[in-house]
Design a protein around this motif. Sequence first.
Motif, short mmCIF file in Angstrom:
data_model
loop_
_atom_site.label_atom_id
_atom_site.label_comp_id
_atom_site.label_asym_id
_atom_site.label_seq_id
_atom_site.Cartn_x
_atom_site.Cartn_y
_atom_site.Cartn_z
N ARG A 1 0.90 -1.24 0.08
CA ARG A 1 -0.12 -0.08 -0.01
C ARG A 1 0.70 1.39 0.03
O ARG A 1 0.59 2.26 -1.05
N PRO A 2 2.01 1.32 0.78
CA PRO A 2 2.65 2.47 0.70
C PRO A 2 3.31 2.58 -0.48
O PRO A 2 3.48 3.81 -1.32
N GLU A 3 3.85 1.52 -1.32
CA GLU A 3 4.19 1.72 -2.72
C GLU A 3 3.22 2.30 -3.86
O GLU A 3 3.57 3.27 -4.59
N GLU B 1 2.61 6.07 -2.93
CA GLU B 1 3.63 6.74 -3.69
C GLU B 1 3.64 7.06 -5.12
O GLU B 1 3.69 8.23 -5.62
#
Length: 334
Positions: free
Chosen positions: A315-317, A320
């Motif tokens: 999810r962070p990737e 971003e």
Amino acid sequence: MLVLGGTVFLSRAVAEEAVGRGHDVVCAARGVSGSVPGGAALVRWDRGEELPAELAELRPDAVVDVARIPSHVRRAVAGFPGAHWTFVSTISVYGDVATAGGTPDTLPLLDPIEDDLNPAAGSETYGGMKVACENIVRDGTRSAVVLRPGLVVGPGDPSGRFAYWPARFAEAAADGRPVIVPEPVDQPVQVIDVRDLAAWVVDAAEQRLEGVFDAVGPPVPRSELLAQIAAGTGTMPQLAPVPAETLTAHDVAAWSGPRSLPLWIDDPGWSGFLAHDPAPAHAAGLRTRPVGETARDTLRWILETPDARVTGLTRPEELELLTEVHPWASPAAR
């Protein structure tokens, strides 16, 4: 019924289904006691070795095999040639991945690979070895059916490909941010729930079904598949379509694995890979449940299983990447 395996995903689901119907089930695997479903017996067997005496003495009515190594299948067929065999192969056996609506009668096969190679070396190696395995079963047994599934999904899936989508939709519901969807959004995708395939495998054994079938669900546009997943999981994420070339430029891989968007095929030449004709299999008795039900149960499995595998972009990737390719999706823009 002798299930060659019985400890993981499909072979385990087959053993569970057969036990549930009252069959006497023996699982042959390298597993340990307790690794097969309750009610099934376990005989330890490393398939690189000769049949243990306990197996050699069996005279099963039916054998179910999901193997991909030719020597493993050859050894098992030699041990149980009089049983009815259900061999679970794959649509990767086909040499034509571009033609949509294909069937076993219309699509050419890859050349068989008789040697034991590494199936992970590539789709043609894996597919060619499965062709060889099919031939060994059909030529060496009294009766047999070959089932060729595509994407087998649902609770317990060790690949984590399908699981990515219900898990991601749940994350998006929690953080209120969009979900990246690869273009074209109408690319066909077809899946089959492991429990539906297992039920048909047992049906095939009970009925001594013969022939070759593509064990696939109906092909649907990716947008429809995702809508069914959203409905099944009770989520309504905002979708952010991104062109394939943009994803590739940002090092997003296709199909599966780290930093990937699962179930996406970025090569137009593979447009028929997940678009086989399901009609012959359904006419022969295959029944498939709604994708939403599979998504609901898969999400429940993920939440209840600490080591459940989910592959793809974290999810962070994804967030971003969203801020780079869809500035309107960033928290500041909202």
